[in-house]
Design a protein around this motif. Structure first.
Motif, PDB file in Angstrom:
ATOM      1  N   ARG A   1      -5.062  -3.304  -2.323  1.00 23.83           N
ATOM      2  CA  ARG A   1      -5.306  -4.066  -0.938  1.00 23.83           C
ATOM      3  C   ARG A   1      -4.414  -5.582  -1.049  1.00 23.83           C
ATOM      4  NH1 ARG A   1      -5.263  -1.251   1.640  1.00 23.83           N
ATOM      5  NH2 ARG A   1      -6.294  -2.246   3.330  1.00 23.83           N
TER       6      ARG A   1
ATOM      7  N   SER B   1       0.837  -1.315   0.089  1.00 26.13           N
ATOM      8  CA  SER B   1       0.106  -0.006  -0.071  1.00 26.13           C
ATOM      9  C   SER B   1       0.870   1.278   0.039  1.00 26.13           C
ATOM     10  CB  SER B   1      -0.897  -0.102   1.127  1.00 26.13           C
ATOM     11  OG  SER B   1      -1.860  -1.244   1.100  1.00 26.13           O
ATOM     12  N   LYS B   2       2.035   1.317   0.525  1.00 28.28           N
ATOM     13  CA  LYS B   2       2.927   2.419   0.530  1.00 28.28           C
ATOM     14  C   LYS B   2       3.973   2.611  -0.563  1.00 28.28           C
ATOM     15  CE  LYS B   2       0.684   2.373   4.686  1.00 28.28           C
ATOM     16  NZ  LYS B   2      -0.605   2.305   4.614  1.00 28.28           N
TER      17      LYS B   2
ATOM     18  N   SER C   1       0.401   0.510  -4.445  1.00 29.82           N
ATOM     19  CA  SER C   1      -1.071   0.962  -4.407  1.00 29.82           C
ATOM     20  C   SER C   1      -1.583   0.570  -3.298  1.00 29.82           C
ATOM     21  CB  SER C   1      -1.443   0.685  -5.866  1.00 29.82           C
ATOM     22  OG  SER C   1      -3.094   0.724  -5.671  1.00 29.82           O
ATOM     23  N   PRO C   2      -2.260   1.548  -2.525  1.00 28.33           N
ATOM     24  CA  PRO C   2      -3.131   0.845  -1.584  1.00 28.33           C
ATOM     25  C   PRO C   2      -4.464   0.347  -1.992  1.00 28.33           C
ATOM     26  CG  PRO C   2      -3.077   3.436  -1.455  1.00 28.33           C
ATOM     27  CD  PRO C   2      -2.025   2.899  -2.535  1.00 28.33           C
TER      28      PRO C   2
END
Lengths: 409, 409
Positions: free
Chosen positions: B254, B246-247, B250-251
Motif C-alpha cells: 500500500r 503496487s504494479k 507489491s500491492p
C-alpha cells in the motif's frame, strides 16, 4: 497573445493550487505534528510527542516474523487483500481480546491503517456538516482534527477530576451521532474511569439512544494492575472500540482495528474501499505472526516496566521541582501526565520560551473542542530517558517559577 | 420501565448503526471489490481484478531489503514518521523519475498509502459538494468512488478511439476543480495518448486555467517501447501526478506517491495528517532500499516480458474465438483490454451467466461517471496464466455467440 492570457491566468487563484475545498481552507496543520518536527532536533528534551521509546520495539521478533511470512506465504503477503483485513490477523486479535476477558467474533473486527484512520472513517460514515458529536473535555487532539474535516458541531461530555462523569449526561445528548471517549489512561490527562462509570455510561447511552466510540490505544500499557474492561463489554450493541498496534508493537506499521457490531462496521468497510482499498497485507501478516507467537505475553511486561519506571521518574521530578500552586494527574498506565498551572500562566505563550530552553510539551488549548483552557500542559514520559526527564522537568519548573514570581511582583 | 424504554429505543434508526452520513447512505460497495471476492474462488478464471501476477513479486529481494532495514535502522523503521514521507524514499523516487527523463525535487513528492489514498486526499482537499470534476469517459472506477465521497458533479472529457482528445476541450472546462486523466495504458481501456495530445492537453489546461490530476500506475509496464513522458513534463506548474509501487513491487505494501508543485501538495499533507498521520515507515524504508539497490532495473524487464506474453496470449485468443461484430483495444502495456460488443448485449446482465460458467470480467457500466455504456467489458490478462486465458476467453466467446444468435433469431 496566448502567452499573455496564459500569463494573466497564472495570476488567478489557480496559480498555486487547484481551487481548495472549504475543509482545506479551514484546516490547519496539527500543532502536534509541527512539534514532532521540533522534537526530532537532537538537543531538545521533548515531552511533546507520544513517540514510544525505541527500547520498546521488538526488532528481533519482527525480523523473525517477517522472514517467516515471506518464506511461507510471500506472494500472499505482497498481494492485494480484502478491505475487511487479513483473516489471520482478525483471528489473532479476537484471541487476544478473549484473553483480556472481552471476547469478539473475528467478523466483528475491521482492520484499519492506524487508529487515526478509524477516526477518519467514523467521521466519513457518521458525520455530516453540523452533526453533533460528543467529546471529552479535554480530548485527543487527533480525533478533533479527523472529525473536523467533516465539520461537525462538538458538544462536550461532563468531566471532573476522575475523568468523564456519566451521571451528568442528560437528554441533551440524545441527538448526537456518537460520543467519542478514551476511558483508559486518557490522552491527554492519563485518567482512567472506573468500572462503575463505564457501566453508567453504557446505561446513559441506552437511555438517550446514542452510540459510543471507544478509543483504547493505551489499555495494554498498565503498570500495576489491568484496567477495567472496555466499555464495549457493557454496551456491546452500541459501542465501536478502536485498538492499535502502535503502542505495543510498532507505530511504523500503521496498523489498528475497530471492533463492533457488523452492521455498524459495514459502512466503515465500504468507505475504506474508496479511501485506501485496504491496509498493508504485509504488516498485517507480520503482526498476526507476532501475536500468534505470543509476543504480547513475552514483550508487554518489559514495555510496562519501562514506562512504569519513566512515569515514576517524571512524577518524582514534578514532586521535587514544581512549585506550590501546580497540580498534576498520577496515571496508572499509558504515556501522559496532565499538569495544571495557575490560571494566569498561558502555556501557548510559554511554549516559545520552553523551546528556547530546549524543552517541549503540548499546550492544553489543543485538546479542547470548544472553550480552550490555556493553563495546562501535556507531558509525555515515554520518549525521553530518565536522566533527561529529570533535567527537562527542572527546566520547566524554573520557567514556571519565573512566571509566578513575575506575576506576584 | 427503563428496560421497556430501552427496548423501544433499540427499534429506532440507531439500533443497528450510529446515524449515517449522507455519503454513507449513498455509497455502495464497489463492484470491483465484490468481484475480487468471487475471483478468489479457485475454480473461477478471473479477468476481473487487476491483481498482479504473483510471479511478478520480487519476494527474495524484498526479504533481503527488509533484513537490511531492520538490522541497520530497525528502531527508525518501526517508529512514527513525518506525514510527507521518509526522506530516503522520496530521494529514491526522485532519482528514478530523473532516470525516466522526468526529474523532480524530493520535496515535491508526497508519500501516500497506495495511490487510492491520493484520490481520496485530492477529493478532500479540492472537492466541495457540487464542485465540477472532469474525468475521462470511461475512467478508473476507483477514482469515481473516492471522488464521490465528496459529492462532486462529474463532467466528461472528450474521448475517441485514441483516448482523450484535448482538441475538443473548450471553455466549459474553465470552472472545474481538476481534470483526472490516466494517459498511459489507461484503466479500463488500455489506451495511451500520444505525446502530441499530452502537449495539447497541457496547453488547454493553461488556456482554460484548470489543473490536471495525472494517474500513472502502469507507466512502467510497457512492452516494447517506453511511453511518452508524463503530462507533468508539459504542464509542471498545474499538474499533480500519482505514482504507485503496487504494479512494480507489491500491492500488499500500500505505497504510492504524488508529485507536484509544493503549494498544491501542502493541503494534501495537512489533510493526510488528519486521516492517517503518515504511511508505514517500515514499507517505505524497504521500498527505498529496493529502489537504491536497482531493483527496478533488474526486476522490471521480467515483469514486462511476463505481461507482454500474457497480453499477446489474450489478444490471440480474442482473435481466435470472438465473433465478428466485437472489437477490442490492443494495448502496448499495462494490464487491461477493453472489449466492445454489439449494443444489444448488456454486460451487467451477462455477468451472472459468465460467473455460472466460472469466468469473471468487469462490466463497462462501472467505468462511466454519468451516462453508462452497457455493451463493453474490461478484461485483465495479468492474473491468470496463459492456458487459462485461452480457456476463459473461449467461454466468454461462446456466451457472446449465444447472445448474438438469440438476438438474430
Amino acid at each position: 497573445m496566448f502567452l499573455f492570457i496564459a500569463g494573466m491566468r497564472t495570476m488567478s487563484d489557480n496559480s498555486l493550487t487547484p481551487p481548495k475545498s472549504i475543509r482545506a481552507r479551514s484546516s490547519q496543520r496539527s500543532i502536534i505534528r509541527e512539534l514532532l518536527k521540533l522534537a526530532s532536533q537532537p538537543d531538545v528534551i521533548s515531552f511533546a510527542g507520544g513517540l514510544p521509546s525505541p527500547k520498546s520495539f521488538p526488532v528481533k521478533a519482527i525480523e523473525k516474523a517477517t522472514d517467516w511470512v515471506l518464506e511461507t506465504q510471500g506472494t500472499r503477503a505482497l498481494q492485494y487483500s480484502s478491505t475487511e483485513g487479513e483473516p489471520a490477523l482478525r483471528k489473532a486479535i479476537a484471541a487476544h481480546e478473549a484473553e483480556l476477558g472481552a471476547p469478539v467474533d473475528p467478523d466483528c473486527i475491521q482492520i484499519v491503517s492506524g487508529s487515526q484512520q478509524a477516526l477518519d472513517l467514523m467521521a466519513l460514515a457518521y458525520i455530516d456538516e453540523g452533526s453533533k458529536v460528543a467529546v471529552e473535555d479535554p480530548t485527543y487532539l487527533g480525533a478533533l482534527s479527523a472529525f473536523k474535516l467533516q465539520r461537525p458541531e462538538f458538544v462536550t461530555l461532563p468531566t471532573d477530576e476522575h475523568g468523564l462523569n456519566p451521571d451528568l449526561i442528560g437528554p441533551e445528548f440524545s441527538g448526537i451521532r456518537f460520543a467519542y471517549v478514551m476511558p483508559t489512561f486518557q490522552n491527554p490527562t492519563g485518567i482512567t474511569i472506573t468500572e462503575e462509570r463505564r457501566k453508567k455510561l453504557a446505561e446513559k447511552a441506552r437511555e438517550y439512544d446514542f452510540w459510543i466510540l471507544e478509543d483504547n490505544p493505551y489499555g495494554e500499557l498498565w503498570y500495576d494492575r489491568q484496567p477495567p474492561k472496555p466499555i464495549r463489554c457493557y454496551a456491546p450493541e452500541r459501542t465501536l472500540t478502536m485498538g492499535t498496534f502502535s503502542k505495543v508493537l510498532s507505530p511504523g506499521f500503521r496498523l489498528g482495528y475497530i471492533i463492533g457490531p457488523k452492521p455498524a462496521l459495514d459502512p466503515l468497510t465500504t468507505i475504506k474501499q474508496a479511501v485506501d482499498l485496504h491496509t498493508s497485507t504485509f504488516t498485517q501478516l507480520i503482526s498476526a505472526r507476532c501475536l500468534d507467537e505470543g509476543l504480547m505475553k513475552t514483550h508487554m511486561p518489559d514495555v510496562r516496566a519501562l514506562y512504569r519506571t519513566q512515569c515514576h521518574c517524571m512524577l518524582d521530578a514534578l514532586e521535587r521541582y514544581f512549585p506550590e500552586g501546580t497540580t498534576w494527574t498520577k496515571p496508572d498506565g499509558g504515556m501522559f501526565i496532565w499538569v495544571t498551572l495557575p490560571e494566569y500562566i498561558n502555556t501557548d505563550d510559554m511554549m516559545k520560551e520552553a523551546l528556547d530552553r530546549k524543552v517541549a510539551y503540548v499546550p492544553s488549548s489543543a485538546f479542547y473542542a470548544n472553550e480552550p483552557k490555556f493553563n495546562q500542559m501535556r507531558l509525555s514520559f515515554v520518549t525521553v530517558p530518565p536522566e533527561k526527564i529529570d533535567q527537562g522537568v527542572k527546566v520547566l519548573a524554573d520557567l514556571i517559577k519565573e512566571k509566578m514570581a513575575a506575576h506576584n511582583a
